[in-house]
Design a protein around this motif. Sequence first.
Motif, short mmCIF file in Angstrom:
data_model
loop_
_atom_site.label_atom_id
_atom_site.label_comp_id
_atom_site.label_asym_id
_atom_site.label_seq_id
_atom_site.Cartn_x
_atom_site.Cartn_y
_atom_site.Cartn_z
N LYS B 156 0.85 -1.19 0.00
CA LYS B 156 0.00 0.00 0.00
C LYS B 156 0.89 1.24 0.00
CE LYS B 156 -3.29 -2.27 2.96
NZ LYS B 156 -3.69 -2.32 4.36
N LEU B 157 2.07 1.08 0.59
CA LEU B 157 3.04 2.18 0.61
C LEU B 157 4.38 1.62 0.14
CD1 LEU B 157 4.03 5.04 1.40
CD2 LEU B 157 4.47 4.14 3.69
N LEU B 158 4.88 2.19 -0.94
CA LEU B 158 6.17 1.74 -1.47
C LEU B 158 7.21 2.82 -1.19
CD1 LEU B 158 7.80 -0.29 -3.18
CD2 LEU B 158 7.03 0.92 -5.22
N MET B 159 8.26 2.45 -0.48
CA MET B 159 9.31 3.42 -0.19
C MET B 159 10.54 3.05 -1.03
SD MET B 159 8.92 4.17 3.83
CE MET B 159 9.73 2.76 4.51
N MET B 160 11.08 4.04 -1.74
CA MET B 160 12.24 3.75 -2.58
C MET B 160 13.39 4.67 -2.20
SD MET B 160 10.91 3.00 -6.37
CE MET B 160 9.24 3.45 -6.59
N ASP B 161 14.52 4.06 -1.92
CA ASP B 161 15.69 4.83 -1.50
C ASP B 161 16.70 4.90 -2.64
OD1 ASP B 161 17.75 6.07 -0.16
OD2 ASP B 161 17.65 4.79 1.62
N GLU B 162 16.77 6.05 -3.27
CA GLU B 162 17.71 6.32 -4.36
C GLU B 162 17.73 5.23 -5.43
OE1 GLU B 162 21.18 8.45 -3.89
OE2 GLU B 162 20.89 8.89 -1.75
N PRO B 163 16.59 4.99 -6.06
CA PRO B 163 16.58 3.94 -7.10
C PRO B 163 17.47 4.26 -8.29
CG PRO B 163 14.51 5.18 -7.11
CD PRO B 163 15.27 5.61 -5.89
N SER B 164 17.86 5.52 -8.46
CA SER B 164 18.66 5.86 -9.65
C SER B 164 20.15 5.82 -9.37
CB SER B 164 18.28 7.26 -10.13
OG SER B 164 18.82 8.23 -9.27
N MET B 165 20.51 5.53 -8.12
CA MET B 165 21.92 5.62 -7.74
C MET B 165 22.80 4.70 -8.59
SD MET B 165 23.54 5.42 -3.95
CE MET B 165 23.37 3.67 -3.73
N GLY B 166 23.87 5.26 -9.13
CA GLY B 166 24.87 4.47 -9.83
C GLY B 166 24.43 3.92 -11.17
N LEU B 167 23.31 4.43 -11.72
CA LEU B 167 22.86 3.89 -13.00
C LEU B 167 23.15 4.88 -14.13
CD1 LEU B 167 19.39 2.33 -12.11
CD2 LEU B 167 21.62 1.22 -12.24
#
Lengths: 294, 236
Positions: B156-167
């Motif tokens: 119900k709640l999606l937490m994303m921590d720096e999904p773009s890091m290093g890409l």
Amino acid sequence: MSILFDGLSLGAIYALIALGYTMVYGIAKMLNFAHGDIIMVGAYSVFVVMQRAKSPTDAFLNVACGLLLSLFICTLFGVVMEKLAYKPLRGVTPIAVLITAIGVSYLLQSLAQIFFGAKPHSVSLPTLGTVTVAGAKVSLSSIVTLVVGAVIMALLTWFVSKTTTGRAMQAVSEDRGAAQMMGINVNKIISVTFAIGSALAAFAGLFYLLQIPTAEPTLGSMPGIKAFTAAVIGGIGSIPGAMIGGVLLGVIEKICLSIPVIAPYTTAVEFSLLIIILLVRPIGILGKKRREKV
Amino acid sequence: MALLTVENLQVNYGVIRALKGISFEVNEGEIVSLIGANGAGKTTTMQSIMGLIPIAGGTVTYEGNVINKVPAHKLVAMGISQVPEGRRIFQELTVYENLVLGAYTEKDKKEIKNRIDDVCTRFPRLGERLKQVGGTLSGGEQQMLAMGRALMNRPKLLMMDEPSMGLAPILVEQIFDIIKELHKGGATILLVEQNAQMALSCSDRAYVLETGEISLTGTGAELAASPEVKKAYLGG
Ligand SMILES: Nc1ncnc2c1ncn2[C@@H]1O[C@H](COP(=O)(O)OP(=O)(O)O)[C@@H](O)[C@H]1O
Ligand SMILES: [Mg+2]
């Protein structure tokens, strides 16, 4: 030939014990030095049943009862030991946990002394005799140990790789925090690990008695240390590593014992093997370094 | 009522005060981002909400319940999932096994299979690699696996921590496209990013975190236009 069988079966015993060390290390990230003493707890459990057993005609039924009681008591001890002694120490410095584990080891040995005295008790297990395999006399107890040990290890491998709980164990072993983010209750998985390790030690205890039918408070120390050595040789934390390390050590021990000149130095040979492996490959045969990927 | 409300959240690492009392909220269906430089306290915020780091003060409320002391594994069962910083996929397990673990709190085998099919539709690259061991995936694939694994919980709640890091930039675009798609599908997302431009472009609202305190807040567009943010995070 018979040396090989004896070695393999001793190896199976070491492997069963080593699995307890290695699984607990992999999942709880601690060395449970009291693990060897669980074998002793198992041996006394079998002793109690064999001593009470009235009719020697049902020898195998008695052994089965002994094994059941031993499985129950060992698992109980393993789980309670973790809850009381190790769980409160989660997150503290490893040296404190290690010292606690040594304390638990002495506690178990002292309890055995209090209840059963310091004197060794002989355990009257049925003698199994020998059979002839490929022209060589092999003791039947070695074969039983080997076969049962192999079945248990196959089951364990299946359990860890194919069941939900087994996969959760692998996940906790690799990354505890990430495992929690999957909804895995790490405390529960650690309990399960201690339970499995202790149950394996119960089997090892019975097999050990088949070789040396004497129960005494310090019975678990030597096989415990040997099995720990085997776990490190195989790569601590690795399940197949513990199996390979255990079997390797068992076979080497029996070969050394069969050569009169080397026999007195058997233990030295085994620990030298540990040192050599650690020098050549510090992570053990199947140990893994953690890889990082960006 | 907000799905997640954080009030005066404080977290310390020994004597270091990593979060000095931050407040924000995430409403159902929103993408809210927390942007801030390295060391601002973004990961600390995520981890403390998730019950992985003890909270020193303040309250975290989820669906009307205070969850300060609820352990992570229970929060997952309550519908919170996290795509952690650095992906943290299980490197020794296969893509399939990673995904199955993502649905650990779901016991219905059929339902798990449906979810795997859904994830494979969303991330065809994962579908082609179900038997591959996690550690052998490329960085972008690992990020997709981390996201797919979190979605396996139907959060119900999606937490994303720096999904773009290093890409690589093209992969960053892909990841944000997926985030936008999830948003269209009605997902509620708390996004943490250093890549302020990308994060603000897809966020309904955002907060700027600076050394453990929230310094600015507004809609994604407002913050993207604000001189302070432009100067500090968008290269002038
Ligand atoms: N385990 C830790 N122990 C001590 N200090 C930490 C720890 N983790 C983070 N910190 C400190 O807390 C602050 C916030 O860190 P973090 O939340 O990781 O920031 P961000 O994710 O925004 O880069 C930093 O100053 C960092 O050095
Ligand atoms: Mg961070």
